[in-house]
Design a protein around this motif. Structure first.
Motif, mmCIF file in Angstrom:
data_model
loop_
_atom_site.group_PDB
_atom_site.id
_atom_site.type_symbol
_atom_site.label_atom_id
_atom_site.label_comp_id
_atom_site.label_asym_id
_atom_site.label_seq_id
_atom_site.Cartn_x
_atom_site.Cartn_y
_atom_site.Cartn_z
ATOM 1 N N TYR A 1 0.902 -1.282 0.003
ATOM 2 C CA TYR A 1 -0.119 -0.039 0.065
ATOM 3 C C TYR A 1 0.927 1.105 0.002
ATOM 4 O O TYR A 1 1.728 1.349 0.735
ATOM 5 C CB TYR A 1 -0.821 0.053 1.181
ATOM 6 C CG TYR A 1 -2.294 -0.828 0.971
ATOM 7 C CD1 TYR A 1 -3.153 -0.407 0.250
ATOM 8 C CD2 TYR A 1 -2.191 -2.024 1.426
ATOM 9 C CE1 TYR A 1 -4.410 -1.152 0.155
ATOM 10 C CE2 TYR A 1 -3.446 -2.648 1.391
ATOM 11 C CZ TYR A 1 -4.254 -2.536 0.513
ATOM 12 O OH TYR A 1 -5.402 -3.286 0.472
ATOM 13 N N THR B 1 -2.996 1.984 -3.983
ATOM 14 C CA THR B 1 -3.704 3.042 -3.040
ATOM 15 C C THR B 1 -4.747 1.986 -2.458
ATOM 16 O O THR B 1 -5.045 1.218 -2.468
ATOM 17 C CB THR B 1 -4.209 4.075 -3.838
ATOM 18 O OG1 THR B 1 -5.189 3.735 -4.632
ATOM 19 C CG2 THR B 1 -2.844 4.858 -4.681
ATOM 20 N N SER B 2 -5.322 3.141 -1.509
ATOM 21 C CA SER B 2 -6.392 2.459 -0.538
ATOM 22 C C SER B 2 -7.624 1.817 -1.345
ATOM 23 O O SER B 2 -8.367 1.321 -0.856
ATOM 24 C CB SER B 2 -6.671 3.528 0.542
ATOM 25 O OG SER B 2 -7.302 4.449 -0.039
ATOM 26 N N HIS C 1 2.991 -1.765 3.830
ATOM 27 C CA HIS C 1 2.948 -0.284 3.889
ATOM 28 C C HIS C 1 3.958 0.595 3.796
ATOM 29 O O HIS C 1 5.013 0.554 4.475
ATOM 30 C CB HIS C 1 1.950 0.350 5.118
ATOM 31 C CG HIS C 1 0.527 -0.087 5.283
ATOM 32 N ND1 HIS C 1 0.109 -1.512 5.719
ATOM 33 C CD2 HIS C 1 -0.674 0.578 4.781
ATOM 34 C CE1 HIS C 1 -0.975 -1.505 5.742
ATOM 35 N NE2 HIS C 1 -1.606 -0.385 5.110
ATOM 36 N N GLU D 1 -6.637 -2.948 6.234
ATOM 37 C CA GLU D 1 -5.813 -3.198 5.065
ATOM 38 C C GLU D 1 -4.929 -4.510 5.555
ATOM 39 O O GLU D 1 -4.824 -5.695 4.676
ATOM 40 C CB GLU D 1 -4.882 -1.978 4.677
ATOM 41 C CG GLU D 1 -5.843 -0.883 3.921
ATOM 42 C CD GLU D 1 -5.146 0.305 3.807
ATOM 43 O OE1 GLU D 1 -5.967 1.143 3.248
ATOM 44 O OE2 GLU D 1 -4.138 0.621 4.384
#
Length: 557
Positions: free
Chosen positions: A256, A307-308, A324, A337
């Motif tokens: 991410y 991305t999210s 991340h 996530e």
């Protein structure tokens, strides 16, 4: 998320009357030999016709909580969830059993009018148990009347945090759900989510008009998931730590990143370095997003840099790690996530590689105050008569993104409401445009303060030397009696010294307190000599316990 057969942990739970019936339905109709203990109590609430809010981590079988009792309840079950892909997965999982007792149909923009009529007719004739539907469909009075005539026995709201402006995945179209559910006869409501901190839970209960709901929170400690966070002094170090993970860990995995540009650039850099990767973000064409989603699900992509936007609807059990490359905006997003890793209960890893500069990116994303004059003009435009978004765009000159954001703010303060045919109208007793604009600006400011405090809590999680799971669960208002044993701090032994709070805490966890400047709040947890309090107006604050006691900064409510 598709409901899969929940695992068994060796313990049995005796639930009078309901337990054997639920297990029998699970075996006969779903092929599940056992259920997880965290599912029984919410299922019992459903069978007792009680409203309930259930917080269970991703992959813990939330869907089973409405699916199994639905077979025993009179009337069909209406399922409302935010994503068509998510609905499609759940429908396919139900229908592949070829069992008329659990057949599912859908009414959404993806179906033709003829298919929509056939779906309603199938439920009316008793040929289908589950009706999946979107909020937009229910906002049509004719459709609402059709669903009401089906006399549903239960409404299940999946991904319920989407209704909360305090949540990390807020959907404006969800705001009217409480009234829409009332319009179809107000059957019992089951709200389901994988991540909901206390303010989000309270918001879900209020917005869905839940009646004295049972709240069930369980299983937030994912014991197969190893949590690790590493401070990165520079980008070169961050890159080396990432490639070390890729060299050592099995795949597939998700990386991410905070921006669309960084998703594309990192995927290209990884591919050039011999780690073939794809990217995914919200700026891509819908067809390209769907293809990459499908390729990842089908094991055609080992490394997805995203991305999210790469989130809900990922129903993949074998994700071995989630990395991340910057601080997430909040523990809510982070928890959701990392919850995508290890859904098969096999060992998995969550690695957070952070730098102090990451917070500047999050501050940027939470910036940009709305223009009060533009809000007032928009409220006045809606007041002049029902209008579609296209018509309002023409009237006000606002861009589509700003228009949607402003309408969400005005809807939050009761100034507008989305009605039939996606037309925006003014509800009865709505504030006048000037008052509505002022209230909307204040609502935005409150949201900004909370967002910043959640970013602070994420930084606190990254920096802590205590057990990371205890720290994370405290944010969600849950206590873990002892260090988890599956995070980097526990592995290094640094978490042992803060195994528990001192035992003489001035205020109990979850107790209500008041601060002379920050107002009312709730005690969320203790770490060494610090206490974290969630204040209604200013969000999360971490205070020194000795200072609080000496200066009497907090009083019990």
């Amino acid at each position: 998320m598709r409901s899969r057969a929940p695992g068994h942990n060796g313990r049995s739970m005796k639930i009078p009357v309901y337990g054997p019936r639920l297990r029998k339905v699970a075996r006969k109709h779903f092929g599940w030999s056992s259920l997880r203990p965290g599912q029984f109590k919410p299922m019992r609430a459903v069978l007792r016709r009680r409203d309930a809010l259930v917080v269970l981590p991703t992959g813990a079988g939330k869907s089973a909580i409405y699916q199994i009792p639905a077979v025993l309840l009179p009337g069909p079950t209406v399922v409302i969830s935010p994503l068509l892909a998510l609905q499609q997965d759940q429908i396919a999982a139900l229908n592949e059993r070829d069992d008329p007792k659990i057949r599912a149909v859908r009414v959404s923009s993806a179906e033709t009018p003829a298919q929509q009529r056939a779906a309603i007719a199938a439920v009316a004739a008793g040929e289908a148990e589950f009706l999946f539907i979107t909020p937009e469909q229910l906002s049509d009075p004719e459709r609402m009347a059709e669903v009401r005539a089906l006399k549903p026995g239960l409404v299940a709201v999946d991904e319920a945090h989407c209704i909360s402006a305090w949540g990390h995945d807020f959907r404006p179209e969800f705001l009217a759900l409480g009234d829409l559910i009332k319009g179809i006869g107000r059957p019992p409501v089951l709200a389901l989510t994988a991540t909901a901190s206390p303010p989000v839970r309270e918001d879900i209960i209020e917005r869905l008009h839940l009646n004295k709901p049972e709240v069930h929170v369980s299983g937030l400690d994912r014991r197969n998931l190893f949590l690790e966070a590493a401070y990165c002094p520079d980008e070169d170090y961050r890159w080396r730590r990432l490639t070390s993970l890729l060299d050592a860990a099995e795949r597939p995995g998700i990386i991410y990143v905070p921006t669309r540009r960084s998703a594309e650039e990192l995927a290209a850099r990884l591919t050039d370095a011999g780690y073939p990767a794809e990217f995914y973000h919200g700026g891509m064409a819908a067809g390209a997003r769907e293809q990459k989603h499908e390729d990842f699900t089908d094991d055609k992509v080992d490394i997805m840099v995203a991305t999210s936007a790469f989130g809900m609807g990922i129903d993949k059990p074998n994700i071995r790690w989630v990395a991340h490359m910057a601080l997430p905006d909040s523990p809510d997003s982070y928890f959701q996530e990392i919850g995508r890793a290890g859904r098969d209960d096999e060992p998995a890893q969550a690695l957070l590689l952070w730098r102090a500069e990451d917070e500047a990116i999050q501050r940027f994303f939470t910036g940009g105050a709305p223009d009060e004059v533009e809000l007032r003009e928009l409220a006045a435009a809606v007041r002049s008569g029902p209008a579609t978004k296209a018509e309002l765009k023409e009237k006000t000159g606002l861009g589509p993104r700003k228009l949607s954001a402003y309408l969400a703010l005005l809807e939050e303060v009761g100034a507008v409401v989305s009605g039939r045919g996606n037309r925006v109208t003014v509800p009865v007793f709505a504030p006048l445009p000037a008052a509505a604009a002022s209230a909307a600006v204040k609502a935005h400011e409150r949201q900004q303060v909370l967002d910043r405090s959640r970013t602070d809590m994420m930084r606190g999680f990254a920096e802590t030397r205590a057990c990371r799971t205890q720290t994370l669960l405290a944010y969600f208002g849950e206590e873990l009696a002892k260090p988890c044993g599956h995070c980097d701090n526990c592995a290094e032994g640094s978490a042992e010294e803060v195994e528990s709070a001192s035992g003489d805490e001035p205020f109990a966890v979850h107790s209500k307190v008041r601060h002379p400047e920050w107002g009312a709040g709730m005690v969320m947890g203790y770490e060494q000599d610090r206490v974290t309090v969630l204040f209604d107006e200013v969000g999360y604050k971490t205070l020194s316990v000795p200072v609080v006691v000496e200066n009497e900064l907090l009083t019990a409510q």
